[in-house]
Structures are given as C-alpha cells and as structure tokens.
Scaffold this motif. Structure first.
Motif, PDB file in Angstrom:
ATOM      1  N   ASN A 116       0.818  -1.208   0.000  1.00 37.90           N
ATOM      2  CA  ASN A 116       0.000   0.000   0.000  1.00 37.90           C
ATOM      3  C   ASN A 116       0.855   1.262   0.000  1.00 37.90           C
ATOM      4  O   ASN A 116       0.326   2.355  -0.037  1.00 37.90           O
ATOM      5  CB  ASN A 116      -0.930   0.028   1.214  1.00 37.90           C
ATOM      6  N   ASN A 117       2.183   1.103   0.067  1.00 39.50           N
ATOM      7  CA  ASN A 117       3.088   2.248   0.062  1.00 39.50           C
ATOM      8  C   ASN A 117       3.642   2.418  -1.353  1.00 39.50           C
ATOM      9  O   ASN A 117       4.474   1.655  -1.808  1.00 39.50           O
ATOM     10  CB  ASN A 117       4.225   2.021   1.060  1.00 39.50           C
ATOM     11  N   TYR A 118       3.196   3.455  -2.037  1.00 41.07           N
ATOM     12  CA  TYR A 118       3.563   3.661  -3.431  1.00 41.07           C
ATOM     13  C   TYR A 118       4.650   4.717  -3.591  1.00 41.07           C
ATOM     14  O   TYR A 118       5.055   5.015  -4.704  1.00 41.07           O
ATOM     15  CB  TYR A 118       2.331   4.065  -4.235  1.00 41.07           C
ATOM     16  N   THR A 119       5.119   5.242  -2.488  1.00 40.50           N
ATOM     17  CA  THR A 119       6.130   6.298  -2.529  1.00 40.50           C
ATOM     18  C   THR A 119       7.379   5.840  -3.263  1.00 40.50           C
ATOM     19  O   THR A 119       7.952   6.590  -4.049  1.00 40.50           O
ATOM     20  CB  THR A 119       6.489   6.732  -1.090  1.00 40.50           C
ATOM     21  N   ASP A 120       7.813   4.603  -3.039  1.00 38.88           N
ATOM     22  CA  ASP A 120       9.017   4.095  -3.690  1.00 38.88           C
ATOM     23  C   ASP A 120       8.864   4.113  -5.213  1.00 38.88           C
ATOM     24  O   ASP A 120       9.798   4.443  -5.937  1.00 38.88           O
ATOM     25  CB  ASP A 120       9.326   2.669  -3.228  1.00 38.88           C
ATOM     26  N   TYR A 121       7.691   3.745  -5.710  1.00 42.82           N
ATOM     27  CA  TYR A 121       7.459   3.736  -7.158  1.00 42.82           C
ATOM     28  C   TYR A 121       7.502   5.150  -7.731  1.00 42.82           C
ATOM     29  O   TYR A 121       8.047   5.376  -8.801  1.00 42.82           O
ATOM     30  CB  TYR A 121       6.113   3.094  -7.487  1.00 42.82           C
ATOM     31  N   ILE A 122       6.917   6.068  -6.989  1.00 44.33           N
ATOM     32  CA  ILE A 122       6.900   7.459  -7.450  1.00 44.33           C
ATOM     33  C   ILE A 122       8.309   8.028  -7.463  1.00 44.33           C
ATOM     34  O   ILE A 122       8.728   8.664  -8.439  1.00 44.33           O
ATOM     35  CB  ILE A 122       5.938   8.308  -6.581  1.00 44.33           C
ATOM     36  N   ILE A 123       9.079   7.762  -6.406  1.00 41.23           N
ATOM     37  CA  ILE A 123      10.452   8.263  -6.338  1.00 41.23           C
ATOM     38  C   ILE A 123      11.297   7.664  -7.464  1.00 41.23           C
ATOM     39  O   ILE A 123      12.057   8.378  -8.130  1.00 41.23           O
ATOM     40  CB  ILE A 123      11.078   7.968  -4.954  1.00 41.23           C
ATOM     41  N   ALA A 124      11.158   6.377  -7.726  1.00 46.61           N
ATOM     42  CA  ALA A 124      11.908   5.724  -8.801  1.00 46.61           C
ATOM     43  C   ALA A 124      11.549   6.337 -10.153  1.00 46.61           C
ATOM     44  O   ALA A 124      12.417   6.576 -11.000  1.00 46.61           O
ATOM     45  CB  ALA A 124      11.640   4.229  -8.798  1.00 46.61           C
ATOM     46  N   SER A 125      10.274   6.611 -10.344  1.00 51.28           N
ATOM     47  CA  SER A 125       9.828   7.196 -11.603  1.00 51.28           C
ATOM     48  C   SER A 125      10.366   8.618 -11.773  1.00 51.28           C
ATOM     49  O   SER A 125      10.785   9.011 -12.862  1.00 51.28           O
ATOM     50  CB  SER A 125       8.312   7.188 -11.669  1.00 51.28           C
ATOM     51  N   VAL A 126      10.367   9.392 -10.703  1.00 50.38           N
ATOM     52  CA  VAL A 126      10.893  10.758 -10.746  1.00 50.38           C
ATOM     53  C   VAL A 126      12.381  10.740 -11.059  1.00 50.38           C
ATOM     54  O   VAL A 126      12.886  11.530 -11.862  1.00 50.38           O
ATOM     55  CB  VAL A 126      10.591  11.513  -9.430  1.00 50.38           C
ATOM     56  N   LYS A 127      13.120   9.800 -10.449  1.00 52.71           N
ATOM     57  CA  LYS A 127      14.555   9.681 -10.728  1.00 52.71           C
ATOM     58  C   LYS A 127      14.795   9.348 -12.199  1.00 52.71           C
ATOM     59  O   LYS A 127      15.677   9.910 -12.840  1.00 52.71           O
ATOM     60  CB  LYS A 127      15.185   8.616  -9.833  1.00 52.71           C
ATOM     61  N   LYS A 128      13.993   8.442 -12.730  1.00 50.51           N
ATOM     62  CA  LYS A 128      14.109   8.066 -14.136  1.00 50.51           C
ATOM     63  C   LYS A 128      13.830   9.276 -15.029  1.00 50.51           C
ATOM     64  O   LYS A 128      14.556   9.540 -15.987  1.00 50.51           O
ATOM     65  CB  LYS A 128      13.132   6.929 -14.459  1.00 50.51           C
ATOM     66  N   LEU A 129      12.794  10.022 -14.700  1.00 54.25           N
ATOM     67  CA  LEU A 129      12.433  11.209 -15.458  1.00 54.25           C
ATOM     68  C   LEU A 129      13.561  12.236 -15.413  1.00 54.25           C
ATOM     69  O   LEU A 129      13.908  12.841 -16.423  1.00 54.25           O
ATOM     70  CB  LEU A 129      11.136  11.800 -14.902  1.00 54.25           C
ATOM     71  N   ASN A 130      14.159  12.414 -14.238  1.00 53.53           N
ATOM     72  CA  ASN A 130      15.271  13.356 -14.103  1.00 53.53           C
ATOM     73  C   ASN A 130      16.476  12.919 -14.928  1.00 53.53           C
ATOM     74  O   ASN A 130      17.157  13.750 -15.536  1.00 53.53           O
ATOM     75  CB  ASN A 130      15.662  13.534 -12.639  1.00 53.53           C
ATOM     76  N   ARG A 131      16.769  11.617 -14.967  1.00 53.49           N
ATOM     77  CA  ARG A 131      17.885  11.112 -15.779  1.00 53.49           C
ATOM     78  C   ARG A 131      17.637  11.411 -17.256  1.00 53.49           C
ATOM     79  O   ARG A 131      18.528  11.864 -17.968  1.00 53.49           O
ATOM     80  CB  ARG A 131      18.073   9.606 -15.573  1.00 53.49           C
ATOM     81  N   ILE A 132      16.419  11.173 -17.703  1.00 52.25           N
ATOM     82  CA  ILE A 132      16.081  11.432 -19.107  1.00 52.25           C
ATOM     83  C   ILE A 132      16.230  12.920 -19.418  1.00 52.25           C
ATOM     84  O   ILE A 132      16.800  13.308 -20.443  1.00 52.25           O
ATOM     85  CB  ILE A 132      14.653  10.934 -19.426  1.00 52.25           C
ATOM     86  N   ASN A 133      15.744  13.776 -18.521  1.00 56.91           N
ATOM     87  CA  ASN A 133      15.845  15.220 -18.737  1.00 56.91           C
ATOM     88  C   ASN A 133      17.298  15.679 -18.746  1.00 56.91           C
ATOM     89  O   ASN A 133      17.676  16.547 -19.532  1.00 56.91           O
ATOM     90  CB  ASN A 133      15.044  15.988 -17.690  1.00 56.91           C
ATOM     91  N   ASN A 134      18.116  15.110 -17.864  1.00 60.33           N
ATOM     92  CA  ASN A 134      19.538  15.481 -17.836  1.00 60.33           C
ATOM     93  C   ASN A 134      20.230  15.098 -19.131  1.00 60.33           C
ATOM     94  O   ASN A 134      21.036  15.860 -19.664  1.00 60.33           O
ATOM     95  CB  ASN A 134      20.249  14.822 -16.652  1.00 60.33           C
ATOM     96  N   ILE A 135      19.931  13.927 -19.636  1.00 59.37           N
ATOM     97  CA  ILE A 135      20.518  13.500 -20.905  1.00 59.37           C
ATOM     98  C   ILE A 135      20.113  14.455 -22.015  1.00 59.37           C
ATOM     99  O   ILE A 135      20.939  14.899 -22.807  1.00 59.37           O
ATOM    100  CB  ILE A 135      20.090  12.052 -21.248  1.00 59.37           C
ATOM    101  N   LYS A 136      18.832  14.802 -22.051  1.00 57.38           N
ATOM    102  CA  LYS A 136      18.334  15.684 -23.105  1.00 57.38           C
ATOM    103  C   LYS A 136      18.977  17.065 -23.017  1.00 57.38           C
ATOM    104  O   LYS A 136      19.381  17.641 -24.024  1.00 57.38           O
ATOM    105  CB  LYS A 136      16.818  15.797 -23.004  1.00 57.38           C
TER     106      LYS A 136
END
Length: 156
Positions: A116-136
């Motif tokens: 029931n704790n979805y925080t880990d999924y959200i944090i992982a997704s945000v990190k992935k999004l940040n990596r993609i943005n940094n590359i771009k």
C-alpha cells in the motif's frame, strides 16, 4: 472609400476584448487611424494584422517575436521563425510523452504491487524522469546535424 471599423466592431468580429486590441496598438503591432472625435478606426489591413497576431499568439509566439516577424515579413525570416516554433513544440511534446510514460509506469507498478506504500514507485519514476531530462539537456549536436538540416530545408 474603404470601410473602417470601430474598436467595438473589431472586438465583435474577432471575439477579443477592446483592451487586447489597445494592448496590441500600444505594442506597435497595429496602427489605427483616428477620426475627428479621436476615435480609433481600423482598416481591413488592421483586421488582417489582428487576425495574424491572434494566430501567432495561439501558437504561443511572444509579443516580442511577433513584433520582429511583423517588422521583417520576409519569406526566409518567417520560415526560420516557424521552424524554431516547431522545434519548441516538438520539445514540449517530447516532455509530455516522457511524463505520460512515467505516469503509466507508476500506475503499472501500483497495479501490480501488493503493498500500500507507493512512494518508492513514485520516487523511482521521478529519478528516471530526471535522468532522461539530464541526458536531453546535456546533449550536444556533435555532428552539427541541426545546422545541416536547416541548410537542407532552405535548399529544398
């Protein structure tokens, strides 16, 4: 004698406020004539310019860029400007696709999870999004492809 329009008529024809018309006049984008009572009178050319301005604004083109476009209405200038606008739109669409994919990933993770704790999924997704943005943002055109494509477009 050509027909002249009052600010109210222009406002009704284009479905915009009189204040917006006055604003475009203040910015030097249109130049209505004045009658004996000092009322603004607009020509068909003013009406066409206002329609063009509204089209540019719908494309999210800034007032400053519209001023530049209207001062230099050469074919090359307009093509170059619209090419840059398309590039900006493409960048925004890419950002939206990345955000959409991230949200879908989070939803999939939540759906498949027993927790029931979805925080880990959200944090992982945000990190992935940040990596993609940094590359771009850190990407550079090492092969000068952007300049080549512009010159090719101009050639064609």
């Amino acid at each position: 004698m050509d027909k002249h329009y009052t600010i109210k008529e222009i406002s009704n024809l284009l479905n915009i406020s009189s204040n917006k018309i006055r604003f475009y006049e203040e910015k030097g984008l249109i130049h209505p004539i004045r009658n004996d009572n000092n009322y603004r009178l607009y020509t068909k050319e003013d009406l066409a310019k206002l329609q063009l301005i509204l089209t540019y604004r719908n494309l999210n083109i800034s007032i400053e860029n519209i001023q530049s476009l209207m001062k230099n209405c050469s074919k090359d200038n307009m093509i170059n400007h619209f090419y840059n606008q398309i590039k900006i739109i493409d960048d925004e669409m890419q950002k939206m696709r990345i955000i959409k994919t991230s949200l879908e990933d989070i939803m999939d993770s939540i759906y498949e999870s027993d927790k029931n704790n979805y925080t880990d999924y959200i944090i992982a997704s945000v990190k992935k999004l940040n990596r993609i943005n940094n590359i771009k943002h850190n990407w550079s055109d090492k092969w000068n492809f952007d300049d080549w494509s512009k010159s090719y477009d101009n050639f064609v």
